[in-house]
Design a protein around this motif. Structure first.
Motif, short mmCIF file in Angstrom:
data_model
loop_
_atom_site.label_atom_id
_atom_site.label_comp_id
_atom_site.label_asym_id
_atom_site.label_seq_id
_atom_site.Cartn_x
_atom_site.Cartn_y
_atom_site.Cartn_z
N LEU A 1 9.67 3.28 -11.03
CA LEU A 1 10.84 3.85 -10.40
C LEU A 1 12.14 3.48 -11.10
O LEU A 1 13.09 4.26 -11.11
CB LEU A 1 10.89 3.39 -8.94
CG LEU A 1 9.81 4.03 -8.07
CD1 LEU A 1 9.18 3.03 -7.16
CD2 LEU A 1 10.40 5.18 -7.29
N ALA B 1 9.10 3.08 1.35
CA ALA B 1 8.07 2.06 1.09
C ALA B 1 7.91 1.82 -0.40
O ALA B 1 7.80 0.69 -0.86
CB ALA B 1 6.74 2.50 1.70
N LEU B 2 7.92 2.92 -1.15
CA LEU B 2 7.75 2.83 -2.60
C LEU B 2 8.88 2.01 -3.21
O LEU B 2 8.65 1.11 -4.01
CB LEU B 2 7.77 4.25 -3.16
CG LEU B 2 7.10 4.55 -4.49
CD1 LEU B 2 5.64 4.16 -4.46
CD2 LEU B 2 7.24 6.03 -4.82
N LEU B 3 10.10 2.31 -2.81
CA LEU B 3 11.25 1.60 -3.36
C LEU B 3 11.24 0.13 -2.96
O LEU B 3 11.57 -0.75 -3.75
CB LEU B 3 12.55 2.24 -2.88
CG LEU B 3 12.92 3.55 -3.57
CD1 LEU B 3 14.08 4.21 -2.86
CD2 LEU B 3 13.27 3.31 -5.03
N ALA C 1 8.77 -1.70 -2.42
CA ALA C 1 7.66 -2.46 -3.01
C ALA C 1 7.91 -2.81 -4.46
O ALA C 1 7.20 -3.62 -5.02
CB ALA C 1 6.37 -1.65 -2.89
N VAL C 2 8.91 -2.20 -5.07
CA VAL C 2 9.15 -2.48 -6.49
C VAL C 2 9.64 -3.91 -6.65
O VAL C 2 10.62 -4.30 -6.02
CB VAL C 2 10.21 -1.52 -7.06
CG1 VAL C 2 10.52 -1.87 -8.50
CG2 VAL C 2 9.73 -0.10 -6.96
N VAL D 1 16.96 -0.49 -1.37
CA VAL D 1 17.30 -1.16 -2.63
C VAL D 1 18.57 -1.96 -2.35
O VAL D 1 19.56 -1.43 -1.89
CB VAL D 1 17.57 -0.12 -3.74
CG1 VAL D 1 18.02 -0.80 -5.01
CG2 VAL D 1 16.32 0.70 -3.99
#
Lengths: 372, 330
Positions: free
Chosen positions: A233, A271-273, A275-276, A354
């Motif tokens: 990402l 969720a994706l962001l 988890a980074v 973020v």
């Protein structure tokens, strides 16, 4: 004619260009068969299941998603390595899925691909000169025979390799250099669009930055439009003007980079962001992490309704019954802020995941004081 | 200290010459502590770990110097037989690629149970029960039903959990995880890293986490050792290194990663390529790529200086660590 006011028709002519690429309802199903002789179709892997997007000239569209979400299949359909099951891919207004023969060949010249793995995408028995020059064999009108060697050397120079390496073989190069060769090959025919599928994910961190900067520079030098597909990402944000997030064959959220990264409204994007892993131990303290449970369901048997519902903490009955459409969610439709972008969720809401960075000037002062 | 590696040297003798993969690595990890070893491919991070585990391919590999002290004893002086007793029972390893590390023709229950039948002399039935317990411990849903399944029937994240279960089976004091989440998607990566951190806390194990991902390191490590061309170039508590790196290589790495929270300008790129291990440049191995390199860097190998931040926890192998620490780019 008096200009109509406040209608979408009024906005469209004002835009500088029409999209160079327009994808509507793109579908790719791979049949699952049973039996050896009489292959009976018993189902289908719905790798891509209704994807729409546009790409403007000179723009970079990033597509992110986890493995199995269909992002690479989309890439392969764009360059005609796969035939779509349904849907339309318009290049400058013309549906390229219906083309064949000479017309198709002409279009393919303008849409080129850069592959992920620089170790397997270059033929080990061909010299670099032959690899980069091969497109000219197929499209001889681009470069007359006597001119090719010089053209290849120019391309090597453009991607930052020594033109004298023209007679070397791929194994004599490092991973980063091989990826440069792959990029040079993609540029050979002077395409308008480059589809890059995970172009830097096989590279080491210090080399990754070199290749990303190269792609950036080439874009302005050759007026390229990119479709940039990746799972990382941070890299996608760095290079993209607009971003589409894919999950299980569909785009679930799309918008400009700040809209997606700073104001995501779809739970999967959030969720994706979250988890980074962020390379800043300070940030992890005041950072909410959403850890999803379970794995991505099989695309052969996707959940009904919203495909993300099996892993979503917000899922309700409606999510199982009704497929959420990719549009600006009702609650944001009347606002003009960055949250008002397309998101395929019945219960979309803004959530900042973020961590916001403090103004850089202040941060530097803090560090400087700390060191003294 | 649970594990202490002192001045380790490893070479590979190949047809084309001698590749010096590890050139004097020193690091240590305590019980309950996580040490991240960060490096790019070819930096020697995995080879060091293989030497610690005693699974280095010899030949072509050869340990040419140094000590590996585990609970005070030098493993390099052990007979192979004694070494085998340590491996698995007291230290275990988790590999990157779970699919190729698991045996495809044995069920996961058999592979987990094997740890107990071989090391603990348990009956197959008891071992099976233990296997199910372990699978529950790493939170594999419906463990009792899935114990008969084969590796290919599990997803990537679940397979990595099985690898973790296998490493934990005999409750070792030390776990070495070599890129445990690199092959996984981010959402699954977060699940697996969390699990690993939690189990480490629960069992008070030492964890060596080998990775190339600065983000993963920041999330879980206590301290970090950065490797380049077979040497440690910088070691420090994890907070300090991100705030103010004391080696130009670390600094370059940190600046070259795109950020999630902002759209960057042009990325800083470390010029050039990592060196060929058969022909490491004289002096500091990083000097051809280093923006700060001076004449001395091309002739003399910099020692691992103590960076005087007061507590003696930071080290940097750079003649100009002070200048690097002070230099601010933005």
């Amino acid at each position: 004619m008096p200009a109509p006011t406040e209608t979408t028709e009024a906005v469209r002519p004002a835009a500088t260009t029409e999209p160079i690429l327009e994808v509507t309802g793109l579908v790719k199903h791979y049949p699952l068969t049973q039996g050896i002789l009489l292959k009976k179709q018993v189902g289908a892997v719905r790798a891509v299941d209704g994807v729409d997007f546009t790409l403007d000239a000179g723009e970079t569209l990033g597509i992110v998603g986890e493995s199995g979400c269909g992002k690479s299949t989309v890439a392969r359909m764009l360059v005609n390595l796969e035939k779509p099951t349904a849907g339309v891919i318009r290049y400058r207004g013309e549906d390229i899925t219906k083309l064949s023969g000479r017309a198709l060949k002409a279009v393919r010249r303008n849409i080129q691909m850069v592959f992920q793995d620089p170790y397997t995408s270059l033929n080990p028995r061909m010299t670099v000169g032959d690899i980069i020059g091969e497109p000219y064999e197929i499209h001889p009108e681009v470069a007359p025979k006597g001119d090719r060697r010089r053209k290849v050397q120019d391309l090597l120079d453009v991607v930052g390799l020594n033109p004298e390496y023209i007679n070397r073989y791929p194994h004599q190069f490092s991973g980063g250099q091989r990826q440069r060769i792959g990029i040079a090959r993609g540029l050979a025919l002077r395409p308008e669009i480059i589809v890059a599928d995970e172009p830097v994910s096989a590279l080491d961190v210090s080399v990754q930055a070199q290749v990303i900067n190269l792609l950036d520079r080439l874009q302005s030098e050759f007026a390229l439009s990119y479709v940039f597909i990746a799972h990382d990402l941070s890299i996608v944000r760095h290079i993209s003007d607009r971003v589409g997030v894919m999950y299980l064959g569909r785009i679930v959220e799309t918008g400009r980079d700040a809209e997606i990264y700073d104001h995501p409204t779809h739970p999967y994007t959030q969720a994706l962001l979250s988890a980074v892993p962020v390379p800043d131990p300070e940030a992890r303290a005041h950072r909410e992490r959403i850890i999803l449970t379970g794995d991505v369901p099989s695309p052969a048997n996707p959940p009904s309704g919203c495909r993300f519902r099996t892993r979503c903490w917000k899922a309700q009955e409606r999510c199982a019954l009704e497929v959420p459409l990719l549009a600006v969610p009702a609650e944001f439709r009347l606002t003009t802020g960055p949250a008002a972008h397309d998101s395929a969720c019945h219960f979309a809401e803004e959530k900042r995941v973020v961590p916001v960075e403090e103004p850089p000037a202040e941060g530097v002062d803090d560090l400087a004081n700390g060191a003294k | 200290m649970l594990l202490e590696v002192r001045d380790l040297h490893v070479e590979f003798r190949t047809r084309d010459g001698v590749a010096k993969a590890v050139n004097g690595v020193t690091y240590g990890v305590d019980a309950g502590e996580t040490l991240a070893v960060l490096g790019e491919s070819g930096s020697g991070k995995s080879v060091t770990a293989q030497a610690v585990m005693g699974i280095l391919d010899t030949p072509p590999g050869k340990i040419t110097g140094g000590e590996i002290l585990f609970q005070g004893e030098d493993l390099l002086t052990f007979k192979e037989e004694d070494r085998r007793k340590v491996r698995g029972a007291q230290m275990a390893m988790i590999f990157q690629d779970a699919l190729s590390s698991l045996n495809p023709v044995l069920s996961v229950g058999d592979q987990l149970g094997e740890m107990f039948t071989v090391h603990r002399g348990m009956s197959r039935k008891d071992a099976r029960t233990k296997a199910i317990e372990l699978m529950e411990r790493v939170r594999i849903p419906a463990a009792a039903q899935r114990v008969r399944d084969y590796p290919h029937q599990f997803s990537g994240g679940m397979r990595q959990r099985i690898m973790i279960a296998m490493a934990l089976a005999l409750e070792p004091a030390l776990i070495i995880a070599d890129e445990p989440t690199t092959a996984l998607d981010v959402t699954v990566q977060a699940q697996v890293m969390d699990l690993l951190a939690e189990l480490r806390r629960e069992l008070d194990m030492g964890l060596i986490l080998i990775t190339h991902d600065l983000g993963v390191v920041a999330d879980v490590a206590d301290k970090i050792a950065v490797m380049y061309a077979g040497r440690i170039v910088e070691s420090a508590p994890v907070h300090d290194i991100y705030k103010a790196p004391a080696h130009p290589y670390t600094k370059g790495l940190l600046e070259s990663i795109p950020r999630l929270d902002q759209k960057g300008r042009e990325l800083y790129a470390i010029k050039g390529l990592p060196p060929n291990l058969m022909n490491i440049p004289p002096g500091c191995a990083f000097n051809p790529r280093c923006p700060m390199a001076q004449d001395i860097c091309r002739t003399d190998v910099p020692p691992l200086y103590e960076v005087d931040t007061g507590d003696g926890t930071r080290r940097s192998a750079c003649f100009y660590w002070r200048e690097t620490l002070d230099a601010r780019t933005d």
